[in-house]
Design an enzyme around this catalytic site. Sequence first.
Site, PDB file in Angstrom:
ATOM      1  CD  GLU A 100      -7.567   0.487   4.466  1.00  0.00           C
ATOM      2  OE1 GLU A 100      -6.391   0.623   4.059  1.00  0.00           O
ATOM      3  OE2 GLU A 100      -8.343  -0.376   4.032  1.00  0.00           O
ATOM      4  NE  ARG A 138       4.853   5.978   1.639  1.00  0.00           N
ATOM      5  CZ  ARG A 138       4.266   4.788   1.692  1.00  0.00           C
ATOM      6  NH1 ARG A 138       3.163   4.560   1.010  1.00  0.00           N
ATOM      7  NH2 ARG A 138       4.791   3.832   2.414  1.00  0.00           N
ATOM      8  CE  LYS A 168      -1.819   1.399   7.272  1.00  0.00           C
ATOM      9  NZ  LYS A 168      -3.224   1.795   7.407  1.00  0.00           N
TER      10      LYS A 168
END
Length: 561
Positions: free
Chosen positions: A35, A260, A270
């Site tokens: 994204e 992850r 983020k």
Amino acid sequence: MNPEENKPTDFIREAVTEDLKSGRFNYVRTRLPPEPNGYLHIGHVKAFMIDYLIAKENNGELILRFDDTNPVKEETEYVDAIEDDARWLGIKWVKVTYASDYFDELYNWAVKLVMKGLAYVDDQSPEEVSAKRGTLTEPGKNSPFRDRDVEENLDLLERMKNGEFPDGSRVLRAKIDMAHPNINMRDPVMYRILHEPPHHRTGDKWKIYPMYDWSHGQNDSMEGITHSLCSLEYLNHRPLYEWFLEQLEVFKPRQIEFARLNMNYTVMSKRKLLRLVQEGRVQGWDDPRMPTLRAMRRRGYTAEAILDFNQRTGVSKVATINSGVMAEMALLEACVREDLNKRALRRMAVLRPLKVVIDNYPEGQVEEMDAVNNPEDTSAGTRKVPFSKVLYIEQDDFRETPPPKYYRLFPGNEVRLRYAYFIKCTHVVKNDAGEVIEVHATYDPSTRGGDAPDGRKVKSTIHWVSAAHAKEAEIRMYDRLFTKEDPEEGEEGFLGCLNPNSLTVLTGYVEPHLSAPKAGDRFQFERQGYFCADLDTAPDKPVFNLTVTLKDTWAKIEKRG
RNA sequence: UGGGGCGUGGUGCAACGGCAGCACACCAGCCUUUGGAGCUGUGGAUCUUGGUUCGAGUCCAGGCGCCCCAGCCA
């Protein structure tokens, strides 16, 4: 070694191989779905390499597809940076696409679901939708608008698209099951109304934007993606991913989830990284203390080291924290050291200078000493380093009263100046505060180059620079950004455990061969660590970033006491 | 708590019913013109309880623990 035996294998690769064998798919195509709302960090590397390598290993293709379904958070600035960072890692893709490329087609697919009676326009407010979703243990309640007829739904959806309704007034929802134990299946929202801001690619064309769940799988299908590889938090979304494709009767990619990568002493979210930047806790996304690829690059990390680290951390479904594993920063550091040890040129630099005067060395004399550029690589050759009467050595390399096991310079002790002479400390000069400001020594002319003809040994070799030939340099020493292994854990939050000493700016002296580096040049400063010339380096003022220190056995001994 | 996922040295990954191994970290030593690099060695793990089996980290059942989900974020 047999490369076959060496080939990395994991549950994803096994599944892909199996799919090819069983005929479920006869080619492999993966997608990278960032994204564009922030910069890439070390945690992204794992997903990137899994997608890239699995395609590559199977003679398949990788598509870089930006997931730009939310104009509120996304910007073109990030698109360019993400591509740049991915290229730096060596990732290759066959084409770049955007979720927004498929907005028209996706809308048609939504109409198809409405016509099948599987989606409806809900006029409830966001609060009502939320209140009726139920909880983890209680089922949700049907919306009063759930059973609208197809014609009305079609009309309303069309008008939503045309911008006739304000933000938040209506949504399109899939009609699944409000009592489903998996909350993602309780009539998930497919489209929401968003008049502002304009989308970074489609401008103001669209007033409705698809949710991730409605967009992602459908885009995968449209692009003929065979394997949609994602992180563990999407596991709960797989039933929905499959439901949409099933009802649409279209090509069905296979979604596979993996853990992850988190790393200790830093944060990966983020949102949190953005806060560090916005609140000025760091100097920007490329501040060398950040875990972003841009920052690590600036700090001197090589892509090879990062890829090696990624390979060594493996792939699994273990989730101990934040849907993933917590790798150790120490492993990353070991990887850069290993890489840089082989390739970095050795140089002498004094970070915290202490003046040394060699009383029996002729005033005004200068000798050129031969120094090896890289003992790990003889092809790197040698260089000349000027030596003279007044030098700088590291403050740490001298003690007036040495602790046990200290065998560097102290009054009465003899050490070797690397590539030069043996010197013996005779006395010191102190300032009014009682601090040693000057060390005096004598040298043994017969030890030129560093060996004594009489065979006597010294326990220590220290680095130095000639005061008359040294160049002043700014040296930025970095330490971990947080003091806690897991900064997210605990009461005070991640900002509460910022390391106040994560940056120390030093003014040191470097040898002449270090006086005019190009930004990005990497060196090993002997006995200290690997350093990289910073972006801020200027012809009259070299600036170096500490990439990583060398292993420091003495520091460990001293700390133990 | 409903659903889903996962439990192997400190950390991360192997072992695909047959001697629990690798890397990093840790500790000890050797070597050294970087207390770097390199080399050698030590210690340390199958969450738990039962079951199946000649044999279980692996298969089965229960328990326990951890992670994820209640955005009109992705």
